[in-house]
Scaffold this active site. Structure first.
Site, PDB file in Angstrom:
ATOM      1  N   HIS A   1      -1.228 -51.225   5.761  1.00 55.04           N
ATOM      2  CA  HIS A   1      -0.970 -50.029   6.564  1.00 55.04           C
ATOM      3  C   HIS A   1      -0.698 -50.461   8.005  1.00 55.04           C
ATOM      4  CE1 HIS A   1      -2.139 -47.153   3.469  1.00 55.04           C
ATOM      5  NE2 HIS A   1      -3.262 -47.810   3.273  1.00 55.04           N
TER       6      HIS A   1
ATOM      7  N   ARG B   1      -1.701 -58.268 -12.481  1.00 52.79           N
ATOM      8  CA  ARG B   1      -2.993 -58.256 -13.165  1.00 52.79           C
ATOM      9  C   ARG B   1      -2.839 -58.733 -14.603  1.00 52.79           C
ATOM     10  NH1 ARG B   1      -0.965 -53.268 -12.186  1.00 52.79           N
ATOM     11  NH2 ARG B   1      -0.534 -51.950 -13.998  1.00 52.79           N
TER      12      ARG B   1
ATOM     13  N   HIS C   1      14.626 -52.632  -2.910  1.00 51.07           N
ATOM     14  CA  HIS C   1      14.985 -52.447  -4.313  1.00 51.07           C
ATOM     15  C   HIS C   1      15.888 -53.573  -4.819  1.00 51.07           C
ATOM     16  CE1 HIS C   1      13.217 -48.549  -5.429  1.00 51.07           C
ATOM     17  NE2 HIS C   1      13.315 -48.272  -4.139  1.00 51.07           N
TER      18      HIS C   1
ATOM     19  N   SER D   1      -4.430 -57.553  -5.760  1.00 49.50           N
ATOM     20  CA  SER D   1      -3.935 -56.250  -5.335  1.00 49.50           C
ATOM     21  C   SER D   1      -3.929 -56.193  -3.817  1.00 49.50           C
ATOM     22  CB  SER D   1      -4.828 -55.138  -5.892  1.00 49.50           C
ATOM     23  OG  SER D   1      -4.374 -53.866  -5.468  1.00 49.50           O
TER      24      SER D   1
ATOM     25  N   HIS E   1       0.647 -32.684  -8.400  1.00 51.59           N
ATOM     26  CA  HIS E   1       0.218 -31.433  -7.773  1.00 51.59           C
ATOM     27  C   HIS E   1       1.062 -31.081  -6.552  1.00 51.59           C
ATOM     28  CE1 HIS E   1      -1.900 -34.654  -5.683  1.00 51.59           C
ATOM     29  NE2 HIS E   1      -2.118 -33.834  -4.671  1.00 51.59           N
TER      30      HIS E   1
ATOM     31  N   GLY F   1     -17.562 -50.865 -12.411  1.00 51.21           N
ATOM     32  CA  GLY F   1     -18.636 -51.305 -11.530  1.00 51.21           C
ATOM     33  C   GLY F   1     -18.197 -52.327 -10.503  1.00 51.21           C
TER      34      GLY F   1
ATOM     35  N   ARG G   1     -16.663 -53.649  -6.763  1.00 56.40           N
ATOM     36  CA  ARG G   1     -17.201 -53.460  -5.413  1.00 56.40           C
ATOM     37  C   ARG G   1     -16.445 -52.329  -4.717  1.00 56.40           C
ATOM     38  NH1 ARG G   1     -16.480 -56.034  -0.239  1.00 56.40           N
ATOM     39  NH2 ARG G   1     -18.437 -56.123   0.911  1.00 56.40           N
TER      40      ARG G   1
ATOM     41  N   HIS H   1       2.461 -51.553  -1.160  1.00 53.86           N
ATOM     42  CA  HIS H   1       1.450 -51.887  -2.171  1.00 53.86           C
ATOM     43  C   HIS H   1       2.057 -52.868  -3.154  1.00 53.86           C
ATOM     44  CE1 HIS H   1       0.314 -51.015  -6.446  1.00 53.86           C
ATOM     45  NE2 HIS H   1      -0.869 -51.370  -5.982  1.00 53.86           N
TER      46      HIS H   1
END
Length: 298
Positions: free
Chosen positions: A94, A108, A143, A90, A173, A256, A258, A104
């Site tokens: 910036h 996976r 694209h 991943s 939101h 869990g 890092r 980004h």
């Protein structure tokens, strides 16, 4: 199914992308290996205050455990409670320059296991672009590269994954997209392992082709405090999405992982202004009017 081959590919992908980014930035990425007490670990590669990137991270992780975290079984409730193995690469970049977009990408692989049952596996991933000041030729290039990558896997695949990306990277939101999208896919297990793995490799291998030409075009654009302020304001949307909606962030925290590596995706400088709106007709308003619309670019 060959999870060892997937891991080898992900480790090599991280090395290859970091090498390309170090070349274009001119500063070396920190290498930080970590272990997860519950099983597994990863390697974080990070640059801060580089020549090009204000912060950039390219992470590899391979974790396993006795119970699949809720975020990973949200769309497959029948898998809840199974043991799991998860691995991937991943990255989030910036840049300093507000005319260079944030980007980004991730790829996976998940494996869910239960005694007496066949293992269930799937791939996921994608890439998306978040400009602050939009340029049509950059959006078209990004694209078009995504479409070129996916076309060999079926004539409708790019359209489906593009629409999926538009739905996923959306701040409900705020009622607005995070950026101009790209491609996104999850729960990919058909038609077979080899085809899904090949598609995932194509996405990972072509990230630099989609992004670096845009960087080269915009990295020397002159900017001032106005542009930096708007960049910091729009980065706030990135933070909101990653902390409220992003399944990868939730999975990392629930499993869990890092924390420093999971939250490296957040930008280093961010601002929020109460009920701020861009001046009509301004370059800032153009981002909303032209680019944050979910339009088809190719």
């Amino acid at each position: 199914m060959q999870s060892g081959a997937v891991k080898d590919y992900f480790v090599g992908l991280q090395d290859n992308i970091v090498a390309r980014l170090e070349k274009i930035d001119g500063k070396s990425f920190l290498r930080d290996a970590w272990d997860r007490p519950q099983g597994g670990g990863g390697i974080s590669r990070l640059v801060e205050q580089g020549n090009l990137f204000e912060r950039g991270g390219v992470n590899f992780s391979h974790v396993y455990g006795e119970t699949l975290p809720p975020s990973a079984s949200a769309t497959r409730p029948e898998l809840a409670g199974r043991s799991f193995e998860a691995m991937g690469v991943s990255l989030v970049l910036h840049p300093h320059n507000p005319y260079v977009p944030t980007v980004h990408m991730n790829v996976r692989f998940f494996l869910a296991m239960k005694e007496g049952a066949e293992p269930v596996w799937w791939f996921g991933g994608g890439m998306d672009l978040t400009p602050y000041y939009g340029f049509e030729e950059d959006a078209i290039h990004f694209h078009a590269t995504c479409k070129q990558v996916l076309t060999p896997f079926g004539g409708d695949v790019h359209a489906r994954f593009k629409a999926w990306c538009d739905r996923y990277f959306f701040l409900k939101h705020r009622n607005e997209p995070r950026g101009i999208g790209g491609i996104f896919f999850d729960d990919l297990s058909a038609p077979d392992f080899d085809s899904c793995f090949a598609l995932t490799r194509e996405v990972g291998d072509h990230f630099v082709d989609a992004y670096l030409p845009i960087v080269e075009r915009r990295r020397d654009n002159e900017y001032g405090q106005r542009q930096r302020d708007f960049q910091a304001y729009r980065r706030g949307r990135y933070v909101e999405f990653n902390l409220v909606f992003d399944r990868g962030t939730l999975f990392g925290l629930q499993s869990g992982g890092r924390t420093e590596s999971i939250l490296m995706s957040l930008p280093p400088v961010v601002k929020w202004h109460y009920d701020w709106k861009p001046e009509p007709g301004s370059p800032e308003a153009r981002l909303y009017d032209v680019f944050l619309t979910g339009r088809d670019w190719v």
